[in-house]
Motif scaffolding. Structure first.
Motif, PDB file in Angstrom:
ATOM      1  N   ILE A   1      -7.483  -4.919   3.074  1.00  0.00           N
ATOM      2  CA  ILE A   1      -8.658  -5.065   4.678  1.00  0.00           C
ATOM      3  C   ILE A   1      -9.720  -6.387   4.101  1.00  0.00           C
ATOM      4  O   ILE A   1      -9.907  -7.121   5.332  1.00  0.00           O
ATOM      5  N   VAL A   2      -9.523  -6.851   2.699  1.00  0.00           N
ATOM      6  CA  VAL A   2      -9.882  -7.769   2.272  1.00  0.00           C
ATOM      7  C   VAL A   2      -9.663  -9.301   3.441  1.00  0.00           C
ATOM      8  O   VAL A   2     -10.231 -10.305   4.188  1.00  0.00           O
TER       9      VAL A   2
ATOM     10  N   LYS B   1     -17.947  -1.961   3.910  1.00  0.00           N
ATOM     11  CA  LYS B   1     -18.300  -2.500   3.245  1.00  0.00           C
ATOM     12  C   LYS B   1     -18.694  -3.888   4.313  1.00  0.00           C
ATOM     13  O   LYS B   1     -19.678  -4.668   4.568  1.00  0.00           O
TER      14      LYS B   1
ATOM     15  N   SER C   1      -7.165   3.042  -3.024  1.00  0.00           N
ATOM     16  CA  SER C   1      -7.742   2.406  -2.427  1.00  0.00           C
ATOM     17  C   SER C   1      -8.209   1.243  -2.699  1.00  0.00           C
ATOM     18  O   SER C   1      -8.532   0.653  -1.918  1.00  0.00           O
ATOM     19  N   ASN C   2      -7.528   0.447  -3.967  1.00  0.00           N
ATOM     20  CA  ASN C   2      -8.299  -0.708  -4.011  1.00  0.00           C
ATOM     21  C   ASN C   2      -7.214  -1.422  -3.162  1.00  0.00           C
ATOM     22  O   ASN C   2      -7.372  -2.328  -2.886  1.00  0.00           O
TER      23      ASN C   2
ATOM     24  N   ARG D   1     -10.443  -9.648   6.613  1.00  0.00           N
ATOM     25  CA  ARG D   1     -11.990  -9.688   6.831  1.00  0.00           C
ATOM     26  C   ARG D   1     -13.045 -10.041   7.930  1.00  0.00           C
ATOM     27  O   ARG D   1     -13.670  -9.898   8.995  1.00  0.00           O
TER      28      ARG D   1
ATOM     29  N   GLY E   1      -8.978   5.899   1.544  1.00  0.00           N
ATOM     30  CA  GLY E   1      -9.341   4.105   1.149  1.00  0.00           C
ATOM     31  C   GLY E   1      -8.928   3.451   1.885  1.00  0.00           C
ATOM     32  O   GLY E   1     -10.449   2.255   2.089  1.00  0.00           O
ATOM     33  N   SER E   2      -8.812   3.537   3.745  1.00  0.00           N
ATOM     34  CA  SER E   2      -9.817   2.444   4.612  1.00  0.00           C
ATOM     35  C   SER E   2     -10.247   2.910   4.833  1.00  0.00           C
ATOM     36  O   SER E   2     -11.136   2.020   5.660  1.00  0.00           O
TER      37      SER E   2
ATOM     38  N   ARG F   1      -8.063  -1.997   0.178  1.00  0.00           N
ATOM     39  CA  ARG F   1      -8.909  -3.104  -0.241  1.00  0.00           C
ATOM     40  C   ARG F   1      -8.382  -4.078  -0.083  1.00  0.00           C
ATOM     41  O   ARG F   1      -8.793  -5.448   0.388  1.00  0.00           O
TER      42      ARG F   1
ATOM     43  N   SER G   1     -13.079   1.027   2.419  1.00  0.00           N
ATOM     44  CA  SER G   1     -12.707   0.182   2.029  1.00  0.00           C
ATOM     45  C   SER G   1     -13.677  -1.163   3.521  1.00  0.00           C
ATOM     46  O   SER G   1     -13.545  -2.045   3.086  1.00  0.00           O
TER      47      SER G   1
ATOM     48  N   SER H   1       0.670  -1.116  -0.067  1.00  0.00           N
ATOM     49  CA  SER H   1      -0.192   0.019   0.171  1.00  0.00           C
ATOM     50  C   SER H   1       0.539   0.982  -0.041  1.00  0.00           C
ATOM     51  O   SER H   1       0.060   1.850  -0.222  1.00  0.00           O
TER      52      SER H   1
END
Length: 294
Positions: free
Chosen positions: A193-194, A290, A186-187, A197, A283-284, A190, A287, A27
């Motif tokens: 963070i994915v 969701k 941001s991607n 999850r 971005g955080s 993300r 992300s 990142s």
């Protein structure tokens, strides 16, 4: 929020950056590359904008005075010009001074110093808003005891149109680059963070509030943004200092110059740092949102 809770969020965000070092590095690297491009482009555009401003400020109106005008008429004309709305500066040049300048420009090779002075006295006028030069010139041209008003009619319009177009294109490119940077970064965040999850879902299931979960991730975004901004700040600073020392000596006395090192570098570096923080937070924040619905 209690100070103890906030302190915990700070500690957790630092630990999380370390635990997820490779994701954090990915990142931060994306932030670095993007901010470097933005920083260099902003540096170029700000200097081009200064060149445009310098060109605009150099535009002036030359008001030639009637040969029949005596000292009293010239004084009255000067006062009338000063009363014109939009005037910034006015400088009077006598017939003798005009001849001296002409001889200086042509090196005395035209034999003008041996003849009667054929030139007219003149006023050199600048508009407070260079874009209003034509309007100012037309108003002055209507005053009595003016022989002619010269301001580069036709050419000045093209110059201002070109400068305005260059500014708009530059601003558009910077905005496009920023939006592209925000999308790409941001991607990247993300993806980080994915990978976590499950951690978010478990915290949500045991009763943690959305903000309690979100704040550590937002803080991580801040640290990633700051880390990603360090290298661009160093590169842009070193690059501009070397460019300034190499180019500026050749521009001394010329129509335009590069922006001075200070406060220009402080402004650009502050902008890079703020953009890094903003992109990391944005971005955080976007992300993690969701994954807060369990």
């Amino acid at each position: 929020m209690k100070a103890r809770t906030l302190g915990r969020h700070f500690r957790e965000s630092f630990k999380s950056v370390g635990r997820n070092s490779w994701m954090s590095f990915a990142s931060a690297s994306a932030v670095t590359v993007t901010l470097l491009l933005v920083g260099v482009f902003v540096m170029i555009m700000m200097n081009l904008n200064k060149v445009a401003d310098d060109l605009e400020k150099d535009v002036e109106v030359k008001v030639l005075v009637e040969l029949t005008a005596d000292e009293k008429m010239i004084t009255k004309l000067e006062q009338d010009i000063k009363n014109v709305k939009g005037l910034e500066t006015i400088v009077y040049s006598t017939k003798e001074e005009e001849l001296e300048d002409l001889i200086k420009d042509f090196g005395g090779k035209m034999g003008l110093s041996d003849q009667n002075n054929p030139l007219r006295a003149a006023f050199y006028v600048k508009a407070s808003n260079p874009q209003e030069t034509e309007k100012l010139a037309k108003q002055i041209d209507q005053l009595p005891n003016t022989y002619s008003v010269e301001y580069g009619e036709g050419k000045i319009d093209k110059l201002f149109s070109f400068l305005n177009l260059a500014r708009n294109i530059g601003l558009g490119l910077i905005l496009a680059l920023l939006f592209t940077a925000m999308f790409l970064i941001s991607n990247t965040i993300r993806i980080t963070i994915v990978a976590r999850r499950r951690e978010i879902e478990i915290m949500k299931l045991v009763g943690a509030t959305s903000w309690f979960i979100r704040i550590p991730f937002v803080l991580e975004g801040i640290w990633i943004g700051i880390l990603g901004a360090i290298l661009p700040i160093v590169i842009v600073t070193v690059l501009y200092i070397n460019l300034y020392e190499l180019v500026q000596p050749y521009l001394v006395g010329e129509l335009f110059n590069l922006l001075p090192l200070t406060p220009f570098l402080f402004q650009v570096n502050a902008l890079i740092l703020l953009m890094g923080i903003f992109i990391g937070v944005w971005g955080s924040f976007m992300s993690v949102r969701k994954f807060l619905r369990v």
